[in-house]
Motif scaffolding. Sequence first.
Motif, mmCIF file in Angstrom:
data_model
loop_
_atom_site.group_PDB
_atom_site.id
_atom_site.type_symbol
_atom_site.label_atom_id
_atom_site.label_comp_id
_atom_site.label_asym_id
_atom_site.label_seq_id
_atom_site.Cartn_x
_atom_site.Cartn_y
_atom_site.Cartn_z
ATOM 1 N N HIS A 1 0.818 -1.196 0.000
ATOM 2 C CA HIS A 1 0.000 0.000 0.000
ATOM 3 C C HIS A 1 0.862 1.259 0.000
ATOM 4 O O HIS A 1 1.866 1.335 0.690
ATOM 5 C CB HIS A 1 -0.922 0.006 1.218
ATOM 6 C CG HIS A 1 -1.918 1.112 1.185
ATOM 7 N ND1 HIS A 1 -1.774 2.240 1.921
ATOM 8 C CD2 HIS A 1 -3.040 1.262 0.453
ATOM 9 C CE1 HIS A 1 -2.786 3.052 1.663
ATOM 10 N NE2 HIS A 1 -3.566 2.483 0.786
ATOM 11 N N HIS B 1 -7.162 6.726 -5.049
ATOM 12 C CA HIS B 1 -7.203 6.248 -3.670
ATOM 13 C C HIS B 1 -8.617 6.348 -3.110
ATOM 14 O O HIS B 1 -9.066 5.482 -2.375
ATOM 15 C CB HIS B 1 -6.270 7.083 -2.775
ATOM 16 C CG HIS B 1 -4.834 6.695 -2.891
ATOM 17 N ND1 HIS B 1 -3.987 7.233 -3.831
ATOM 18 C CD2 HIS B 1 -4.081 5.825 -2.180
ATOM 19 C CE1 HIS B 1 -2.791 6.711 -3.689
ATOM 20 N NE2 HIS B 1 -2.801 5.853 -2.709
ATOM 21 N N ARG B 2 -9.305 7.456 -3.458
ATOM 22 C CA ARG B 2 -10.612 7.706 -2.844
ATOM 23 C C ARG B 2 -11.730 6.900 -3.481
ATOM 24 O O ARG B 2 -12.768 6.728 -2.867
ATOM 25 C CB ARG B 2 -10.935 9.200 -2.921
ATOM 26 C CG ARG B 2 -10.213 10.030 -1.868
ATOM 27 C CD ARG B 2 -10.894 11.373 -1.687
ATOM 28 N NE ARG B 2 -11.018 12.089 -2.943
ATOM 29 C CZ ARG B 2 -10.073 12.924 -3.398
ATOM 30 N NH1 ARG B 2 -8.985 13.118 -2.713
ATOM 31 N NH2 ARG B 2 -10.241 13.545 -4.543
ATOM 32 N N PRO C 1 -14.277 4.068 -4.527
ATOM 33 C CA PRO C 1 -14.695 2.902 -3.746
ATOM 34 C C PRO C 1 -14.017 1.633 -4.258
ATOM 35 O O PRO C 1 -13.806 1.468 -5.472
ATOM 36 C CB PRO C 1 -16.206 2.829 -3.982
ATOM 37 C CG PRO C 1 -16.590 4.135 -4.563
ATOM 38 C CD PRO C 1 -15.390 4.731 -5.199
ATOM 39 N N ALA C 2 -13.682 0.734 -3.317
ATOM 40 C CA ALA C 2 -12.899 -0.451 -3.684
ATOM 41 C C ALA C 2 -13.632 -1.342 -4.679
ATOM 42 O O ALA C 2 -13.017 -1.881 -5.602
ATOM 43 C CB ALA C 2 -12.557 -1.239 -2.421
ATOM 44 N N THR D 1 -5.404 0.736 -2.437
ATOM 45 C CA THR D 1 -6.561 0.240 -1.699
ATOM 46 C C THR D 1 -6.116 -0.355 -0.374
ATOM 47 O O THR D 1 -5.253 -1.221 -0.343
ATOM 48 C CB THR D 1 -7.301 -0.841 -2.512
ATOM 49 O OG1 THR D 1 -7.429 -0.384 -3.855
ATOM 50 C CG2 THR D 1 -8.674 -1.100 -1.948
ATOM 51 N N GLU D 2 -6.740 0.114 0.721
ATOM 52 C CA GLU D 2 -6.483 -0.489 2.031
ATOM 53 C C GLU D 2 -7.176 -1.850 2.081
ATOM 54 O O GLU D 2 -8.281 -2.003 1.552
ATOM 55 C CB GLU D 2 -7.079 0.405 3.132
ATOM 56 C CG GLU D 2 -6.411 1.746 3.250
ATOM 57 C CD GLU D 2 -5.308 1.735 4.304
ATOM 58 O OE1 GLU D 2 -4.971 0.642 4.774
ATOM 59 O OE2 GLU D 2 -4.799 2.816 4.621
ATOM 60 N N GLN E 1 -8.849 -3.300 4.367
ATOM 61 C CA GLN E 1 -10.197 -3.261 4.956
ATOM 62 C C GLN E 1 -11.216 -2.737 3.941
ATOM 63 O O GLN E 1 -12.339 -3.228 3.880
ATOM 64 C CB GLN E 1 -10.204 -2.377 6.199
ATOM 65 C CG GLN E 1 -9.303 -2.886 7.314
ATOM 66 C CD GLN E 1 -9.617 -4.323 7.707
ATOM 67 O OE1 GLN E 1 -10.778 -4.702 7.814
ATOM 68 N NE2 GLN E 1 -8.587 -5.134 7.904
ATOM 69 N N ASP E 2 -10.804 -1.736 3.140
ATOM 70 C CA ASP E 2 -11.709 -1.222 2.104
ATOM 71 C C ASP E 2 -11.987 -2.293 1.057
ATOM 72 O O ASP E 2 -13.104 -2.439 0.564
ATOM 73 C CB ASP E 2 -11.096 0.005 1.426
ATOM 74 C CG ASP E 2 -10.925 1.152 2.404
ATOM 75 O OD1 ASP E 2 -11.691 1.174 3.386
ATOM 76 O OD2 ASP E 2 -10.045 1.992 2.190
ATOM 77 N N ARG F 1 -14.597 -4.636 2.339
ATOM 78 C CA ARG F 1 -15.941 -4.063 2.250
ATOM 79 C C ARG F 1 -16.407 -4.033 0.800
ATOM 80 O O ARG F 1 -17.578 -4.279 0.511
ATOM 81 C CB ARG F 1 -15.943 -2.658 2.840
ATOM 82 C CG ARG F 1 -16.244 -2.671 4.336
ATOM 83 C CD ARG F 1 -16.516 -1.271 4.836
ATOM 84 N NE ARG F 1 -15.287 -0.487 4.887
ATOM 85 C CZ ARG F 1 -14.448 -0.523 5.918
ATOM 86 N NH1 ARG F 1 -14.706 -1.278 6.950
ATOM 87 N NH2 ARG F 1 -13.341 0.197 5.908
ATOM 88 N N GLY F 2 -15.466 -3.761 -0.118
ATOM 89 C CA GLY F 2 -15.813 -3.750 -1.532
ATOM 90 C C GLY F 2 -16.285 -5.114 -2.003
ATOM 91 O O GLY F 2 -17.295 -5.233 -2.698
#
Lengths: 221, 229
Positions: A10, A18-19, A21-22, A130-131, A133-134, A137-138
């Motif tokens: 990362h 970056h912003r 959505p995953a 992409t983190e 955790q994101d 969730r994606g």
Amino acid sequence: MGAGHGHRLHFHGHSPVHRAPAHVKVLTLLGFMLVVVATPREAYAVLAAEAAVLLGVVLLSRVPLTYLLPRMVVELPFVVFAVLMPFISHGPRTEVLGITVSEPGLVAGVALLIKGSIGVLGALTLAATTEPQDLLRGLQRLRMPELLVQIMGFMIRYLDVVTAELGRMMTALRSRGCDPRSPRHWPVLARSLGALFIRSYERGERVHLAMLSRGYDGKLP
Amino acid sequence: MHVPDGFLDAPTSVATGVVAATAVAVSLRGARRELDDRTAPMAGLVATFVFAAQMINFPVGAGTSGHLMGGALAAVLVGPWTAVLCLSVVLTVQALLMADGGITAIGTNITLIGIVTVAVGWGVFVLLRRVLPKTVAMVAPAAAIAAFVSVPAAALVFTGLFAVGGNVPVDLGAVVTAMLGWHTVIGIGEAVVTGMVIASVVSARPDLVHGARPLLAERELLTRKVQVT
């Protein structure tokens, strides 16, 4: 270690990439790569355009190329295969730099190199922006089965714990004169892996009990 | 041996993706039988273990190195359904977060490394368990042979996929020979490491080895006279 930390690939940033959505990023990359894979192998103009699109996204993400390019070594084994292809294929022969090689093999090898490199760079861009955790969730939003998301979540969460444990075991082995790479020391290495399995399994049991005591009923909040 | 993007054409990649999704869906049901409500944390930790075990490289010869695939190892340790789930998760995380293996080739990679090695490894293991003497000491050799067979089997399936979706005019016979020869060597490494890992777990915690459980249940309590002087 825990949630919210980045992972090895990362690259922290606040660009539009970056912003994003995953789930959008995963679907975009998947669709983009399907188009790349389906591109005819001699359509070099199209392949170049696709590479340009990807480079545009990389520039937009403001992740430096000097960060991404050294990490492309993961594709090295297949570069070897791509280089071998002109030699093991048959069909009409052609001459390159004084060496006779198979023409369809050469075309296939070059196409494999281009498509493989676009794929690795694309995946690196996804990983760098992409983190974890994101990403989870994606994937959840993409309707991946809940249980699979949970398993993946536990894997990502404990990845550093378990690999650090393995690292400490390897340090301990080396400090006692063991070379984990040498086949002579495989028995020691295998026993360490056995111990690592038992530790991981028992850690799983402890985590499960800790979760039960906090009201886990098969779903994560 | 992670397949990258562009190695197989799009229809083949999509087809293997469907195969992989079906197998994972079936495994999700099977894993609940093996692990009940512990599935998520246990499979997660075992997946992490498989990932860590894959990080260890061993030299194969000619200056190259291979690493454990772990299909047969995971199948014997935690059962085939959980093993499929663990390997699928490992491969997905490697593709999405580590750029190892193409995103369009996730299905191919899961089919080859997650499903074929586990299915072949577990099948061979169960067969051997039935044939060999029913002692716990036989678990490790059986697992080693299962691991040895599973690697060339995956290579063979890969060659089959390559014949369908690779569309390069290579001599298939030569590819089969090269792949089988090469992966037999890798299979030996996989077999030795798998056998030794299983042996060490069996000697310390035989109750954790899924493949040894039927044998443990059959063990009888031994009583014998001891002369006390």
